[in-house]
Motif scaffolding. Structure first.
Motif, short mmCIF file in Angstrom:
data_model
loop_
_atom_site.label_atom_id
_atom_site.label_comp_id
_atom_site.label_asym_id
_atom_site.label_seq_id
_atom_site.Cartn_x
_atom_site.Cartn_y
_atom_site.Cartn_z
N TYR A 57 -0.85 5.09 10.57
CA TYR A 57 -1.75 4.24 11.37
C TYR A 57 -3.22 4.45 11.02
N ALA A 58 -3.50 5.06 9.88
CA ALA A 58 -4.90 5.30 9.53
C ALA A 58 -5.56 4.00 9.09
N ASN A 59 -6.84 4.12 8.81
CA ASN A 59 -7.67 2.96 8.49
C ASN A 59 -7.09 2.12 7.35
N LEU A 60 -6.82 2.79 6.19
CA LEU A 60 -6.43 2.02 5.01
C LEU A 60 -5.12 1.25 5.18
N PRO A 61 -4.03 1.93 5.59
CA PRO A 61 -2.79 1.16 5.69
C PRO A 61 -2.89 0.01 6.69
N TYR A 93 0.81 -1.22 0.00
CA TYR A 93 0.00 0.00 0.00
C TYR A 93 0.84 1.27 0.00
N GLU A 94 1.86 1.33 0.88
CA GLU A 94 2.60 2.59 0.99
C GLU A 94 3.43 2.89 -0.26
#
Lengths: 260, 125
Positions: free
Chosen positions: A102-106, A91-92
């Motif tokens: 630390y958000a929802n998606l990652p 993802y990153e």
């Protein structure tokens, strides 16, 4: 025979005019007819939806294998020289602009991979920089295609593409094909010194087949369709789900959507 | 003429040297290449003289049409339709690159790079 200057000039002028029209007449007479293939899919802007809720790691591997087999993509071990049309990324790396730690998606996609490929942008920077017009956006169907014959290997397009979708053939790719043989004898290989990338399976669309990666993912997590058609499945999915695109803020208009 | 004893032999030597390729190769012209033609098919998609002279232009136009305009079907002068593909159409009849393409290209000393990318037909034996 007496010939006045006036008459001579008239004849010479007429002859010159006739010579000038000859190529025009010839080209009109020699015009041959070409037709699109009867089974070809028709669309104004092809696009792909990747449904990350369904897609598994095995699906990605199957898609990569199918694509690289169909297009005779060589397996070069060196990372610097590798050729890839579709490949997995975390993802990153796929969405660096949105990668808050630390958000929802990652968190949700930790340890999972996204399949990445050419985005067949609406406003492709690779085509703008190509000095030979070897790469271009096809007006008929919106595919960003390459004419390998014209590519001079300057790699401007690789520098211009923000998605890393292009690979360069630093050496003859044929020895790196599995067993030194092209797995698909109907598709060409490439030569040393040209850039290559995903062609959205233009050759398969022409005979009424969906792209190889879409076909390989049996769960239906990859969906291919025409964005210009409001009734198409891709538009329906985009209407009903939240989808993100890679680096959309750059304004290239990527046409690969990821439902997250 | 001053120095004619040097100039005249010099001119003769010059004339002999400059015409050397012509008289040295006299009567030694390489025989025209014998191509192995397809056995089943009697006619190519266009007339033989046209194909002989213009096949490279035709293939170039096919490339442009297929890649840029997404038109993949060629309509010949007699109305027959062909898929425009060197690798998938031409080699269906011309099953040997060595016995067809290469013979003429070697004779004419041209080295087209078609097969650097396109996959040539499998040679028999």
């Amino acid at each position: 025979m007496e010939r006045s200057r006036r008459r001579f000039l008239k004849t010479a002028g007429l002859a010159a005019a006739a010579l000038g029209t000859a190529p025009v007449v010839k080209s009109l007479a020699a015009q041959t007819k070409v037709l699109p293939s009867p089974k070809a899919f028709k669309g104004q802007q092809w696009a792909m939806i990747v449904d990350m809720r369904q897609l598994t790691e095995e699906d990605i591997a199957a898609a990569v294998k199918a694509c690289h087999t169909v297009h005779n993509v060589p397996q070069i071990p060196s990372v610097k020289e590798e050729i890839k049309w579709i490949w997995p990324a975390e993802y990153e790396n796929a969405f660096p602009g949105q990668a808050t730690r630390y958000a929802n998606l990652p968190e949700k996609f930790h340890g999972k991979h996204f399949p990445l490929l050419c985005n067949h942008c609406e406003n492709p920077p690779c085509c703008r920089v190509c000095p030979t017009k070897a790469t271009f956006k096809r007006p008929e169907d919106g595919i960003v295609l390459m004419d390998f014959h014209r590519c001079i290997g300057c790699r401007f397009c690789m520098a211009a593409c923000p998605f890393g979708a292009r690979s360069f053939n630093f050496s003859d790719p044929r020895p790196y094909l599995p067993n030194g043989q092209a797995p698909n004898p109907e598709f060409p290989t490439r030569a040393r010194g040209v850039v290559e990338k995903c062609n959205f399976c233009a050759e398969r669309l022409a005979v009424g087949q969906v792209p190889a990666c879409v076909e390989a993912v049996e769960s239906g997590a990859l969906v291919f369709g025409d964005l210009a058609d409001p009734e198409s499945q891709v538009r329906k999915l985009l209407r009903e789900n939240f989808a993100i695109r890679r680096k959309a803020e750059l304004g290239t208009g990527p046409n690969i959507y990821y439902i997250v | 003429m001053y120095d004619s004893d040097k100039i005249v032999p010099g001119l003769i030597v010059f004339a002999v040297l400059i015409t050397f390729p012509f008289w040295f190769n006299l009567g030694k012209a390489a025989p025209a290449p014998q191509l192995e033609l397809p056995k089943e098919e009697k006619a190519c998609l266009e007339a033989t003289p046209y194909m002989r002279a213009q096949h490279m232009q035709l293939l170039n136009d096919w490339r442009t049409s297929v890649v840029r305009d997404a038109n993949r079907v060629y309509v010949a002068q007699d109305g027959k339709e062909f898929l425009m593909s060197l690798q998938n159409t031409c080699i269906q009849c011309h099953t040997s690159k060595v016995k067809f393409c290469d013979r003429c290209h070697n004779y004419a000393n041209v080295a087209p790079y078609c097969w650097d990318c396109h996959i040539p037909p499998k040679e028999e034996g």
